[in-house]
Design a protein around this motif. Structure first.
Motif, PDB file in Angstrom:
ATOM      1  N   SER A  35       0.844  -1.191   0.000  1.00 18.88           N
ATOM      2  CA  SER A  35       0.000   0.000   0.000  1.00 18.88           C
ATOM      3  C   SER A  35       0.885   1.248   0.000  1.00 18.88           C
ATOM      4  O   SER A  35       2.084   1.179   0.311  1.00 18.88           O
ATOM      5  N   ARG A  37       0.841   3.654   2.068  1.00 18.58           N
ATOM      6  CA  ARG A  37       1.330   3.886   3.429  1.00 18.58           C
ATOM      7  C   ARG A  37       2.500   2.955   3.759  1.00 18.58           C
ATOM      8  O   ARG A  37       3.519   3.375   4.295  1.00 18.58           O
ATOM      9  N   GLU A  38       2.373   1.674   3.402  1.00 16.61           N
ATOM     10  CA  GLU A  38       3.452   0.708   3.665  1.00 16.61           C
ATOM     11  C   GLU A  38       4.736   1.079   2.921  1.00 16.61           C
ATOM     12  O   GLU A  38       5.835   0.992   3.485  1.00 16.61           O
ATOM     13  N   GLY A  40       5.579   4.077   1.944  1.00 17.24           N
ATOM     14  CA  GLY A  40       6.090   5.293   2.568  1.00 17.24           C
ATOM     15  C   GLY A  40       6.937   4.970   3.786  1.00 17.24           C
ATOM     16  O   GLY A  40       8.018   5.544   3.992  1.00 17.24           O
ATOM     17  N   ILE A  41       6.452   4.025   4.583  1.00 21.73           N
ATOM     18  CA  ILE A  41       7.188   3.606   5.787  1.00 21.73           C
ATOM     19  C   ILE A  41       8.472   2.884   5.375  1.00 21.73           C
ATOM     20  O   ILE A  41       9.546   3.154   5.908  1.00 21.73           O
ATOM     21  N   ASN A  46       7.307  10.537   2.266  1.00 21.33           N
ATOM     22  CA  ASN A  46       5.933  10.992   2.391  1.00 21.33           C
ATOM     23  C   ASN A  46       5.019  10.139   1.491  1.00 21.33           C
ATOM     24  O   ASN A  46       5.369   9.862   0.347  1.00 21.33           O
ATOM     25  N   PRO A  47       3.853   9.744   1.998  1.00 18.12           N
ATOM     26  CA  PRO A  47       2.914   8.968   1.166  1.00 18.12           C
ATOM     27  C   PRO A  47       2.556   9.666  -0.153  1.00 18.12           C
ATOM     28  O   PRO A  47       2.287   8.991  -1.150  1.00 18.12           O
ATOM     29  N   GLN A  51       2.394   8.034  -3.819  1.00 16.00           N
ATOM     30  CA  GLN A  51       1.218   8.200  -4.684  1.00 16.00           C
ATOM     31  C   GLN A  51       1.650   8.708  -6.055  1.00 16.00           C
ATOM     32  O   GLN A  51       1.176   8.229  -7.081  1.00 16.00           O
TER      33      GLN A  51
END
Length: 125
Positions: A35, A37-38, A40-41, A46-47, A51
């Motif tokens: 995802s 978010r995943e 990004g981590i 930054n997400p 994107q």
């Protein structure tokens, strides 16, 4: 490899990484990507950057987003074959331009490359 080169936007560097993973078959056609978010981590970015990376690769036809399911590598094999060829040609063009800027002739480039590949092939045995 979580370090980024300051001379190129991070989203492009991430797109390059994903493309290399697809070309090398580390990521396969139809495979689901982490995802936003995943990712990004994982890369500590930054997400919105993730994107943008996914959107760029989707625009190129490499990724497909399925609403409610996530983002996947395209299953259009011809698109993946075309992308592999594009990446190969980009790398060759860059290599040849650098070698020519250093003053090497076409003969010297080909000869040096053949020598290198022979050594490389012997190392694989």
């Amino acid at each position: 490899m979580d370090e980024f080169n300051a001379s190129k936007p991070i989203y492009q560097q991430l797109a390059d990484r994903i493309n290399r993973q697809i070309v090398s078959k580390e990521l396969k056609a139809g495979e689901k990507l982490p995802s936003i978010r995943e990712m990004g981590i994982k890369y500590n970015v930054n997400p919105n950057t993730i994107q943008r990376t996914y959107s760029e690769l989707e625009r190129e036809g490499i990724l497909e987003t399925k609403r409610g399911q996530g983002t996947f590598v395209t299953e259009q094999e011809e698109r993946l074959v075309q992308q592999r060829e594009n990446l190969k040609n980009e790398q060759i063009l860059t290599f040849v331009q650098v070698m020519q800027e250093m003053g090497f002739s076409s003969y010297e480039i080909i000869s040096g490359l053949q020598d290198h590949l022979r050594k490389f092939d012997k190392g694989d045995e």
